[in-house]
Design a protein around this motif. Structure first.
Motif, PDB file in Angstrom:
ATOM      1  N   HIS A 250       0.879  -1.170   0.000  1.00  0.00           N
ATOM      2  CA  HIS A 250       0.000   0.000   0.000  1.00  0.00           C
ATOM      3  C   HIS A 250       0.918   1.221   0.000  1.00  0.00           C
ATOM      4  O   HIS A 250       1.373   1.655   1.058  1.00  0.00           O
TER       5      HIS A 250
ATOM      6  N   GLU B  35      -8.742  -0.551   3.824  1.00  0.00           N
ATOM      7  CA  GLU B  35      -9.541  -1.521   3.083  1.00  0.00           C
ATOM      8  C   GLU B  35      -9.252  -1.505   1.593  1.00  0.00           C
ATOM      9  O   GLU B  35      -9.569  -2.472   0.887  1.00  0.00           O
ATOM     10  N   SER B  36      -8.670  -0.419   1.095  1.00  0.00           N
ATOM     11  CA  SER B  36      -8.403  -0.317  -0.346  1.00  0.00           C
ATOM     12  C   SER B  36      -7.010   0.263  -0.570  1.00  0.00           C
ATOM     13  O   SER B  36      -6.318   0.655   0.370  1.00  0.00           O
ATOM     14  N   GLY B  37      -6.602   0.312  -1.833  1.00  0.00           N
ATOM     15  CA  GLY B  37      -5.299   0.865  -2.179  1.00  0.00           C
ATOM     16  C   GLY B  37      -4.156  -0.120  -2.124  1.00  0.00           C
ATOM     17  O   GLY B  37      -2.987   0.270  -2.177  1.00  0.00           O
ATOM     18  N   TRP B  38      -4.480  -1.427  -2.045  1.00  0.00           N
ATOM     19  CA  TRP B  38      -3.456  -2.460  -1.971  1.00  0.00           C
ATOM     20  C   TRP B  38      -3.163  -3.024  -3.363  1.00  0.00           C
ATOM     21  O   TRP B  38      -4.060  -3.185  -4.181  1.00  0.00           O
ATOM     22  N   TYR B  39      -1.891  -3.318  -3.594  1.00  0.00           N
ATOM     23  CA  TYR B  39      -1.462  -3.955  -4.842  1.00  0.00           C
ATOM     24  C   TYR B  39      -0.859  -5.307  -4.494  1.00  0.00           C
ATOM     25  O   TYR B  39       0.020  -5.402  -3.637  1.00  0.00           O
TER      26      TYR B  39
END
Length: 217
Positions: free
Chosen positions: A75, A90-94
């Motif tokens: 992130h 909860e978001s923004g993960w690769y």
């Protein structure tokens, strides 16, 4: 090695497993700078979660990181916090696969997961496979014995951590009088200097499982 030293080396990974998780700082050298991961590792699920900070050209890797033995999630953040937030964003993960050779960071991540085991190592095989006592040193106020672990190519009964990664075979442990692991140094083929793993450098943060990840038995 004395029988006491062998026995402490044999149980040190098992004690990490019994503790369920440990806080650790992972220092990963690089010819262009380096990375420091301030993390927590859950040795029951074999999952890690931490903050990555880089120096030199490696600052592009700054952010949060979560990993298992097969998957790495990053992130990116331009100004990461000093310690990980208890609840991951909860978001923004690769997501990408964890590579076991040719990438020092991934090798270090795999090795730190391997430092917990659900059973003690075979004490009888440790000296036969290259384990030796090297000396004593204070680590954050704790008296420790420095020991070389078994060679990476040793028989499975006395495994070295990081099996399957690009270790050169030298793993050094700083172990307390009760078998507690305080520091580990690992020579990795792709790194110019040893990777250093320092335990209990900050408070342990419980590690939430990665989305969709299956815990390692």
């Amino acid at each position: 090695m004395t029988s006491d030293e062998v026995n402490r080396l044999a149980v040190t990974r098992f004690l990490n497993y019994q503790a369920e998780g440990r806080a650790v700082t992972i220092s990963v050298p690089n010819v262009d700078g380096g990375l420091v991961i301030t993390a927590s590792v859950d040795y029951r699920t074999h999952t890690g979660y931490g903050v990555v900070r880089g120096t030199g050209r490696d600052t592009s890797s700054d952010g949060l990181i979560r990993w298992t033995a097969s998957t790495v999630l990053v992130h990116p953040m331009t100004d990461p916090p000093a310690v990980v937030p208890a609840s991951p964003p909860e978001s923004g993960w690769y997501s990408r696969p964890l590579l076991t050779s040719g990438m020092t960071l991934d090798s270090a991540l795999a090795i730190v997961l391997d430092l917990g085991s659900d059973r003690p190592d075979n004490a009888a095989l440790l000296p036969q496979n290259g384990a030796t006592w090297l000396g004593r040193e204070q680590v954050r106020g704790q008296r420790t014995d420095i020991m070389n672990g078994p060679r990476a190519e040793a028989d499975s009964g006395a495994e070295a951590p990081g099996t399957g990664t690009d270790t050169s075979g030298t793993v050094r442990y700083w172990i307390g009088s009760d078998g507690t692991m305080y520091r580990v140094e690992v020579d990795i083929a792709s790194a110019p200097e040893p990777v250093v793993l320092d335990f209990d450098t900050q408070a342990y943060v419980p590690v939430e499982p990665l989305p969709g990840a299956t815990p390692t038995p």
